[in-house]
Motif scaffolding. Structure first.
Motif, short mmCIF file in Angstrom:
data_model
loop_
_atom_site.label_atom_id
_atom_site.label_comp_id
_atom_site.label_asym_id
_atom_site.label_seq_id
_atom_site.Cartn_x
_atom_site.Cartn_y
_atom_site.Cartn_z
N GLY A 1 11.83 29.62 -39.02
CA GLY A 1 10.42 29.35 -39.26
C GLY A 1 9.45 30.35 -38.65
N THR A 2 8.17 30.06 -38.86
CA THR A 2 7.11 30.97 -38.42
C THR A 2 7.04 31.10 -36.91
OG1 THR A 2 5.54 29.13 -38.58
CG2 THR A 2 5.71 30.58 -40.48
N ASN A 3 7.38 30.04 -36.18
CA ASN A 3 7.37 30.14 -34.72
C ASN A 3 8.38 31.17 -34.24
OD1 ASN A 3 5.36 28.27 -34.34
ND2 ASN A 3 6.73 26.55 -33.97
N GLU A 4 9.51 31.27 -34.94
CA GLU A 4 10.51 32.27 -34.56
C GLU A 4 9.99 33.68 -34.84
OE1 GLU A 4 15.09 32.14 -34.73
OE2 GLU A 4 14.48 32.84 -36.72
N CYS A 5 9.32 33.87 -35.97
CA CYS A 5 8.74 35.18 -36.25
C CYS A 5 7.75 35.57 -35.15
CB CYS A 5 8.03 35.16 -37.61
SG CYS A 5 9.13 35.15 -39.04
N PHE A 6 6.96 34.59 -34.73
CA PHE A 6 5.97 34.83 -33.67
C PHE A 6 6.65 35.23 -32.37
CE2 PHE A 6 3.75 32.78 -30.04
CZ PHE A 6 2.63 33.61 -29.99
N LEU A 7 7.66 34.46 -31.96
CA LEU A 7 8.33 34.74 -30.69
C LEU A 7 9.17 36.01 -30.76
CD1 LEU A 7 9.34 31.14 -29.58
CD2 LEU A 7 7.67 32.64 -28.48
N ASN A 8 9.74 36.31 -31.93
CA ASN A 8 10.44 37.60 -32.08
C ASN A 8 9.49 38.75 -31.76
OD1 ASN A 8 12.81 36.36 -32.90
ND2 ASN A 8 12.58 36.86 -35.06
N ALA A 9 8.28 38.67 -32.31
CA ALA A 9 7.30 39.73 -32.09
C ALA A 9 6.83 39.77 -30.64
CB ALA A 9 6.11 39.55 -33.03
N ILE A 10 6.64 38.60 -30.03
CA ILE A 10 6.23 38.55 -28.63
C ILE A 10 7.29 39.20 -27.74
CG2 ILE A 10 5.94 36.98 -26.66
CD1 ILE A 10 3.43 37.16 -28.26
N GLU A 11 8.56 38.89 -28.00
CA GLU A 11 9.62 39.48 -27.18
C GLU A 11 9.76 40.98 -27.46
OE1 GLU A 11 13.26 37.26 -27.11
OE2 GLU A 11 12.26 35.41 -26.46
N ALA A 12 9.53 41.38 -28.70
CA ALA A 12 9.56 42.82 -29.03
C ALA A 12 8.46 43.55 -28.26
CB ALA A 12 9.40 43.02 -30.53
N CYS A 13 7.27 42.96 -28.22
CA CYS A 13 6.16 43.56 -27.47
C CYS A 13 6.48 43.62 -25.98
CB CYS A 13 4.88 42.75 -27.71
SG CYS A 13 4.11 43.00 -29.33
N THR A 14 7.09 42.57 -25.47
CA THR A 14 7.43 42.53 -24.05
C THR A 14 8.44 43.63 -23.69
OG1 THR A 14 7.07 40.13 -24.02
CG2 THR A 14 8.31 41.07 -22.18
N ILE A 15 9.43 43.81 -24.54
CA ILE A 15 10.44 44.85 -24.32
C ILE A 15 9.79 46.23 -24.30
CG2 ILE A 15 12.44 46.00 -25.36
CD1 ILE A 15 13.21 43.17 -26.47
N THR A 16 8.82 46.43 -25.18
CA THR A 16 8.17 47.74 -25.28
C THR A 16 7.21 48.01 -24.14
OG1 THR A 16 8.35 47.65 -27.69
CG2 THR A 16 6.76 49.21 -26.77
N ILE A 17 6.40 47.02 -23.81
CA ILE A 17 5.38 47.21 -22.78
C ILE A 17 5.99 47.23 -21.38
CG2 ILE A 17 3.34 46.15 -21.72
CD1 ILE A 17 2.61 45.12 -24.50
N TYR A 18 7.07 46.46 -21.20
CA TYR A 18 7.77 46.44 -19.91
C TYR A 18 9.20 46.97 -20.13
CZ TYR A 18 3.88 43.39 -18.72
OH TYR A 18 2.62 42.87 -18.52
N PRO A 19 9.36 48.28 -20.23
CA PRO A 19 10.68 48.85 -20.59
C PRO A 19 11.76 48.64 -19.53
CG PRO A 19 9.13 50.59 -20.00
CD PRO A 19 8.33 49.33 -20.09
N ASP A 20 11.37 48.33 -18.29
CA ASP A 20 12.38 48.05 -17.28
C ASP A 20 13.17 46.82 -17.70
OD1 ASP A 20 13.00 46.33 -14.59
OD2 ASP A 20 13.30 48.48 -14.27
N VAL A 21 14.48 46.98 -17.85
CA VAL A 21 15.30 45.91 -18.42
C VAL A 21 15.29 44.65 -17.57
CG1 VAL A 21 17.45 46.69 -17.32
CG2 VAL A 21 17.54 45.41 -19.47
#
Length: 358
Positions: free
Chosen positions: A87-107
């Motif tokens: 669902g749409t909530n998953e699309c939203f959270l996928n993007a949030i986690e993608a942004c988090t990975i990019t903005i905070y590259p430290d694993v």
């Protein structure tokens, strides 16, 4: 002095340049461990919370380049919109986690946040996911990244990478070690990482592996995954069960049917669907189904908050409000742009409660 949006844009451009044009791969001897997943697949959440977290035990992370790719079984429609399996909530959270990975590259930093969100998912506390920013010590920059459209750009990049997997992924979680998929043996990733390592600084995690784990014995986890196509093994007659009818529940008028898998996912997980001022309820088709008798449990509403100080026209603040009474659909664009005069608006889906007249 530059405005906050300008500083944020410059910051993201810097991140995009450093990560996309000059990606860091760490030590050449390190093993690349990639996880292709989707945020609301319960088996992905279980793997991240209870298994992948072991990558930080006994020094294993010192020989691992850990990559997280939050796209999974989603796909892109011809019109450019995303359809996610949950669902749409998953699309939203996928993007949030993608942004988090990019903005905070430290694993360590971005994994801490993702671990928190997925743990919330396992505990059925998804309405509290935004608390993970504070719990993991991160700021709200990923939300700004999402609302300004960068999340969609990142997700398209992950979609392209997932589509290029060879062999193609059949389910998620899909774990790859040095370009070799582990398939059903994904929970045994520690042994595969240790076997693939060619360096001299063997971590304690590899030295202390039990003898049986070193054998790379494969186990069948076929029931503990989210498949790319949940109906791929069904016969044509059985697939009819998954056909969809879109109906006005108040008048029983059938608007259309879709019997293809992707159309089904789009209809069921997309939306909210509205024609004029009518909110459409989508339900899986059943024989002898009567829309007149079908009970509506949820409806779409626009919640308007009067005279809210513009200081509180903040994505996270409004998300927290929306999560309490129902499921967030979106924050009104005029609110985010501070264009609304006297009201802050939030679209949400809420349960329909009917009090007994007895």
């Amino acid at each position: 002095m530059a405005s906050h949006p300008t500083l944020f844009t410059i910051f993201l451009l810097f991140i995009f340049t450093t990560l996309f044009l000059n990606p860091s791969t760490g030590s050449s001897q390190n093993v690349t461990l990639s996880l292709y997943y989707e945020t609301l697949c319960p088996y992905c959440a279980d793997f991240i919370v209870n298994h992948l977290v072991k990558v930080f035990d006994k020094g294993l992370i010192s020989i691992v380049n850990l990559r997280l790719i939050p796209w999974g079984n989603a796909f892109i429609q011809p019109d450019g919109s995303f359809v996610c399996q949950h669902g749409t909530n998953e699309c939203f959270l996928n993007a949030i986690e993608a942004c988090t990975i990019t903005i905070y590259p430290d694993v360590v930093r971005h994994f801490r946040f993702i671990h928190c969100v997925e743990k919330m998912s396992l505990e059925n506390k998804m309405n509290e996911w935004a608390n993970c920013f504070g719990m993991s010590g991160l700021g709200k920059a990923p939300v700004d990244c999402y609302t300004r459209g960068y999340g969609e750009v990142l997700e398209k990049k992950y979609a392209a990478e997932t589509a290029k997997l060879n062999p193609p992924h059949r389910f998620v979680p899909w774990v790859v070690v040095n370009n070799q998929p582990l398939r059903e043996d994904f929970e045994n990733f520690v042994s595969h990482v240790c076997k693939a390592y060619r360096g001299t600084k063997m971590p304690e995690a590899c030295k202390s592996l039990p003898r049986e784990n070193n054998s790379l014995r494969k186990e069948n986890h076929i029931d503990s995954v989210c498949f790319v196509d949940q109906t791929s093994n069904l016969t044509s007659s059985a697939r009819l069960i998954y056909s969809i009818q879109i109906e006005f529940s108040c008048v029983g008028y059938t608007l259309g049917q879709a019997d293809r898998v992707r159309s089904r996912l789009k209809v069921v997980n997309g939306g909210p669907w509205m024609i004029s001022d009518h909110y459409l309820k989508v339900h899986s088709y059943m024989n002898f189904m009567s829309s007149i008798e079908y009970k509506i449990n949820y409806t779409l509403v626009l919640v308007r908050i009067p005279y809210l100080n513009v200081l509180y026209y903040d994505e996270i603040f409004l998300l927290a409000i929306a999560m309490k009474p129902g499921t967030l659909i979106k924050v009104d664009l005029n609110t985010l742009n501070v264009d609304r005069g006297q009201f802050a608006g939030i679209w949400m889906e809420i349960p329909v409660v009917r009090e007994s007249m007895d």
